[in-house]
Write a protein that holds these residues in place. Sequence first.
Motif, PDB file in Angstrom:
ATOM      1  N   SER A   1      25.856 -13.831 -56.261  1.00 59.96           N
ATOM      2  CA  SER A   1      25.660 -14.630 -55.049  1.00 59.96           C
ATOM      3  C   SER A   1      25.132 -16.023 -55.354  1.00 59.96           C
ATOM      4  CB  SER A   1      24.686 -13.910 -54.108  1.00 59.96           C
ATOM      5  OG  SER A   1      25.167 -12.635 -53.760  1.00 59.96           O
ATOM      6  N   GLY A   2      24.902 -16.309 -56.613  1.00 60.38           N
ATOM      7  CA  GLY A   2      24.364 -17.607 -56.990  1.00 60.38           C
ATOM      8  C   GLY A   2      22.846 -17.582 -57.043  1.00 60.38           C
ATOM      9  N   TRP A   3      22.283 -18.687 -57.499  1.00 62.42           N
ATOM     10  CA  TRP A   3      20.849 -18.775 -57.729  1.00 62.42           C
ATOM     11  C   TRP A   3      20.121 -19.573 -56.658  1.00 62.42           C
ATOM     12  CZ3 TRP A   3      19.088 -15.673 -61.476  1.00 62.42           C
ATOM     13  CH2 TRP A   3      19.962 -15.295 -62.509  1.00 62.42           C
ATOM     14  N   GLY A   4      20.793 -19.904 -55.586  1.00 59.36           N
ATOM     15  CA  GLY A   4      20.180 -20.749 -54.564  1.00 59.36           C
ATOM     16  C   GLY A   4      19.000 -20.121 -53.876  1.00 59.36           C
ATOM     17  N   ASP A   5      19.083 -18.824 -53.601  1.00 55.89           N
ATOM     18  CA  ASP A   5      17.999 -18.146 -52.900  1.00 55.89           C
ATOM     19  C   ASP A   5      18.051 -16.663 -53.241  1.00 55.89           C
ATOM     20  OD1 ASP A   5      15.836 -17.736 -51.296  1.00 55.89           O
ATOM     21  OD2 ASP A   5      16.846 -18.155 -49.398  1.00 55.89           O
ATOM     22  N   CYS A   6      16.932 -15.995 -53.070  1.00 53.92           N
ATOM     23  CA  CYS A   6      16.899 -14.563 -53.316  1.00 53.92           C
ATOM     24  C   CYS A   6      17.641 -13.837 -52.195  1.00 53.92           C
ATOM     25  CB  CYS A   6      15.466 -14.055 -53.423  1.00 53.92           C
ATOM     26  SG  CYS A   6      14.486 -14.237 -51.929  1.00 53.92           S
ATOM     27  N   VAL A   7      18.165 -12.664 -52.504  1.00 50.73           N
ATOM     28  CA  VAL A   7      18.911 -11.888 -51.514  1.00 50.73           C
ATOM     29  C   VAL A   7      18.051 -10.834 -50.848  1.00 50.73           C
ATOM     30  CG1 VAL A   7      21.108 -12.280 -52.676  1.00 50.73           C
ATOM     31  CG2 VAL A   7      19.737 -10.276 -53.297  1.00 50.73           C
ATOM     32  N   ASP A   8      16.879 -10.557 -51.415  1.00 52.92           N
ATOM     33  CA  ASP A   8      16.003  -9.545 -50.829  1.00 52.92           C
ATOM     34  C   ASP A   8      14.583  -9.791 -51.301  1.00 52.92           C
ATOM     35  OD1 ASP A   8      15.311  -7.427 -49.288  1.00 52.92           O
ATOM     36  OD2 ASP A   8      16.537  -5.950 -50.339  1.00 52.92           O
ATOM     37  N   ARG A   9      13.637  -9.358 -50.467  1.00 60.34           N
ATOM     38  CA  ARG A   9      12.222  -9.442 -50.818  1.00 60.34           C
ATOM     39  C   ARG A   9      11.579  -8.078 -50.605  1.00 60.34           C
ATOM     40  NH1 ARG A   9      13.159 -14.569 -48.538  1.00 60.34           N
ATOM     41  NH2 ARG A   9      12.477 -16.290 -49.881  1.00 60.34           N
ATOM     42  N   VAL A  10      10.847  -7.621 -51.604  1.00 62.35           N
ATOM     43  CA  VAL A  10      10.228  -6.296 -51.550  1.00 62.35           C
ATOM     44  C   VAL A  10       8.711  -6.465 -51.531  1.00 62.35           C
ATOM     45  CG1 VAL A  10       9.998  -4.060 -52.680  1.00 62.35           C
ATOM     46  CG2 VAL A  10      12.163  -5.319 -52.834  1.00 62.35           C
ATOM     47  N   PRO A  11       8.070  -6.230 -50.394  1.00 67.26           N
ATOM     48  CA  PRO A  11       6.607  -6.317 -50.335  1.00 67.26           C
ATOM     49  C   PRO A  11       5.964  -5.033 -50.848  1.00 67.26           C
ATOM     50  CG  PRO A  11       7.469  -5.747 -48.190  1.00 67.26           C
ATOM     51  CD  PRO A  11       8.671  -5.912 -49.097  1.00 67.26           C
ATOM     52  N   GLY A  12       4.664  -5.022 -50.919  1.00 69.11           N
ATOM     53  CA  GLY A  12       3.982  -3.793 -51.297  1.00 69.11           C
ATOM     54  C   GLY A  12       2.789  -3.995 -52.194  1.00 69.11           C
ATOM     55  N   HIS A  13       2.879  -4.903 -53.177  1.00 70.50           N
ATOM     56  CA  HIS A  13       1.739  -5.120 -54.060  1.00 70.50           C
ATOM     57  C   HIS A  13       0.651  -5.875 -53.303  1.00 70.50           C
ATOM     58  CE1 HIS A  13       4.863  -4.235 -57.008  1.00 70.50           C
ATOM     59  NE2 HIS A  13       3.908  -4.015 -57.885  1.00 70.50           N
ATOM     60  N   PRO A  14      -0.593  -5.406 -53.406  1.00 73.15           N
ATOM     61  CA  PRO A  14      -1.672  -6.062 -52.672  1.00 73.15           C
ATOM     62  C   PRO A  14      -2.112  -7.384 -53.294  1.00 73.15           C
ATOM     63  CG  PRO A  14      -2.551  -4.260 -53.960  1.00 73.15           C
ATOM     64  CD  PRO A  14      -1.058  -4.189 -54.095  1.00 73.15           C
ATOM     65  N   HIS A  15      -1.718  -7.616 -54.552  1.00 72.06           N
ATOM     66  CA  HIS A  15      -2.107  -8.845 -55.238  1.00 72.06           C
ATOM     67  C   HIS A  15      -0.911  -9.378 -56.036  1.00 72.06           C
ATOM     68  CE1 HIS A  15      -6.354  -8.321 -54.210  1.00 72.06           C
ATOM     69  NE2 HIS A  15      -6.200  -7.039 -54.518  1.00 72.06           N
TER      70      HIS A  15
END
Length: 395
Positions: free
Chosen positions: A211-225
């Motif tokens: 998809s190219g390097w312009g932007d991420c396709v997904d974000r995974v939250p979870g780590h507190p720091h």
Amino acid sequence: MPDISVGAQTFDLIFHPTESIVYAGLLTGEVKAFGYDEQGQHDQRFTLKPSKRSCRGLAIDEQGDHIWSVGKGKSLCTIDTRTAQITNTRPAVHDAPINRVRYVSQHLLATGDDDGTVKLWDSRTPAEIRAYNHHFDFISDFLWLSDKRHLVVTSGDGTLSVLDIRSSKTTPLAQSEDQEDELLSAVAIKGGQKVVVGTQMGILSIFNRKSGWGDCVDRVPGHPHSIDTLSALPSSYPSSHSTILTGSSDGLIRVVQLLPTKLLGIVTDHGDYPVERIVIDRAGEGHWVGSVGHEDVLKLTDLKDIFEDEDEDDAEGEVSENADSENERPDVIVPEMVKEEKKKAEGWDTDEPESEGEPKSKKRKKKQTKVPLAKKREKKGKNQIVTDPSFFSGL
């Protein structure tokens, strides 16, 4: 294996690619080498001091014959591991302290400094091959993609860039949009088709090369720091293509599966100290996980203790995935050495992330709420972190 006392705060470590030797770069500027065996015994091999200033980064060649060290002194030093001697020192090769060094391919090195400058070096010549100045904040990590001969660079300026080392241009092949967060670490998954980036706010950003390097396709939250370091699992494990180790400033090293996203367990705990670096021995294909934080010890954790214990438990009978009580939780996801520290992981996805201005060296704050590590949530949204003990059943 007992912790290896190195005598000072450790910033980086590397393993010999074929021998049971680990090297540590220290705050004192020293580089120390330790041998280890399968029984957990270790001994010190040599101590060298390439610089009076701190050693921030280490790199080693494919044969394990040479080590390169960089740090606050701005020099690039070469160590011959066979003779335990410093064979070459290039002084003041950057205008700012050097934060990272990476062995890319035969005779080719990359260095990145606190001002965002990246330089490529031929180990046989004194001057750099090329210098790149498209980043304006510290270089945090390098990732080498051998199939295209591309070097992925992450920076504290919030962008990721890709350098084609075959090109004579001093501009990047691609650079992402501002991700509005410091990018601290990178690792490849899915056979190198996706790149996972750790951030200051504890989010895993996933880039798809197609998809190219312009932007991420997904974000995974979870780590507190913040996620300061990432590592892939050895390819011998069935889920290595989508499972990584994450080192966070809360002191925990986690096993995280991506796509779908699941927290699988804890490898080890550095207590109140942030995890600076995670490396697996035998060029990433061994079973010893080396990790360092801001304490004066180097931890070696055996992956076999984590994965093989599950097979023994499966032989006795599977633990219910819907266990609600603490006693029913499958302890196999946590090694014996950190069972007493399990509760430190129970704040997964419950704490507020650290502010960007807070120094990474500060001790982590106590968590306000606790969520059982291995208890499934009733509702699972997109990229929700849940625990799946069955991950280990096939290993």
